[in-house]
Design an enzyme around this catalytic site. Structure first.
Site, short mmCIF file in Angstrom:
data_model
loop_
_atom_site.label_atom_id
_atom_site.label_comp_id
_atom_site.label_asym_id
_atom_site.label_seq_id
_atom_site.Cartn_x
_atom_site.Cartn_y
_atom_site.Cartn_z
N GLY A 290 -7.62 -5.10 6.75
CA GLY A 290 -7.04 -4.27 7.80
C GLY A 290 -7.82 -4.26 9.11
N LYS B 235 0.86 -1.21 0.00
CA LYS B 235 0.00 0.00 0.00
C LYS B 235 0.89 1.25 0.00
CE LYS B 235 -3.60 -2.77 1.95
NZ LYS B 235 -4.84 -2.88 2.69
N GLU C 94 -11.48 -10.33 -1.71
CA GLU C 94 -11.13 -9.57 -0.51
C GLU C 94 -12.37 -8.89 0.05
OE1 GLU C 94 -6.73 -8.34 -0.40
OE2 GLU C 94 -7.78 -6.79 -1.51
P1 PGA Z 1 -4.65 -6.60 5.03
O1 PGA Z 1 -4.85 -6.01 3.55
O2 PGA Z 1 -3.84 -7.85 4.91
O3 PGA Z 1 -3.95 -5.52 5.79
O4 PGA Z 1 -6.02 -6.88 5.57
C1 PGA Z 1 -5.10 -6.85 2.46
C2 PGA Z 1 -5.28 -6.04 1.21
O5 PGA Z 1 -5.85 -4.94 1.27
O6 PGA Z 1 -4.84 -6.44 0.11
#
Ligand code: PGA
Length: 241
Positions: free
Chosen positions: A164, A9, A158
């Site tokens: 997150g 990110k 997802e």
């Molecule tokens: P996360 O994010 O592992 O922090 O939940 C996954 C993503 O957004 O690809």
């Protein structure tokens, strides 16, 4: 072999930090997707991991201020590109039609797209998960040539509420979604070589519960990919399945 994809990110904040993290997570079998400004430094740092980007534009060049083309990404050594991440859909108004153009452009430039699909909490509560995912898949893949397509595509399911949040979906639901995604692809006659992976609050503590199933081809990892210990453990677990 399972696909493990690091989605950094908008992290870390400096090129030095990015190079350090790249060095620490330079593991065979890992695909690293850093922010655009760090792609080149990461490309030069990694020897075993592969490179991906977090987005691309749908044109190859031209008057598109601020955009990054799939051709530029390919030139930097990227092999993969995340497209339609929910953070872009929600924060930047990226639509299914924009996603479709990006997927098509990525494939044309020999990048393997990682198409992200998934529902919000409200949509899950209203039993709309399949409707949302079917729409995202159908429109998102609408510009991909039907019939034989030599390029593979990765579909990342997802659920937005799981990203997150520390609260992943259950492996059982993911298996149902993997089946549903395969059926949806078939109905639309896409002879795609699709791999279906899960993303949303994956850590070294829960990754095995997902990856031990043969119908789950891998994981897209956000938060945990920023910890060298975590990502090493996750790749190791995935290799021992
Ligand atoms: P996360 O994010 O592992 O922090 O939940 C996954 C993503 O957004 O690809």
């Amino acid at each position: 072999m399972k696909l493990i994809i690091s989605n950094w990110k908008m992290n870390p904040e400096t090129v030095e930090g990015a190079m350090r993290l790249a060095k620490d997570s330079d593991i065979a079998g890992l695909i690293i997707c850093p922010p655009f400004p760090f792609l080149e430094a990461v490309a030069k740092t990694i020897k075993q991991a592969e490179l991906g980007a977090q987005d691309c534009f749908w044109e190859e060049k031209g008057a598109y201020t601020g955009e990054v083309s799939p051709k530029e990404l390919q030139d930097l050594g990227a092999k993969y590109v995340i497209i339609g991440h929910s953070e872009r859909r929600q924060n930047l108004g990226e639509t299914d039609k924009m996603v479709a153009k990006k997927i098509s452009a990525a494939l044309k430039n020999n990048l393997t797209p990682i198409l992200c699909v998934g529902e919000t909490r409200a949509e899950r509560d209203a039993n709309k998960t399949q409707e949302v995912v079917a729409r995202e898949l159908t429109i998102g893949l609408s510009l991909v040539a039907k019939g034989h397509n030599p390029n593979p595509i990765i579909i990342a399911y997802e659920p937005i509420w799981a990203i997150g949040s520390g609260i992943p979906d259950t492996p059982e639901n993911m298996l149902d979604m993997a089946k549903f995604i395969k059926e949806t692809l078939k109905t639309n006659h896409y002879e795609l070589k699709a791999k279906i992976i899960y993303g949303g609050s994956i850590t070294s503590a829960n990754v095995k519960d997902f990856l031990k199933h043969k119908d789950i081809d891998g994981a897209l990892i956000g938060g945990a990919s920023l910890s060298k210990e975590e990502i090493k453990k996750i790749v190791e677990i995935s290799k021992n399945i």
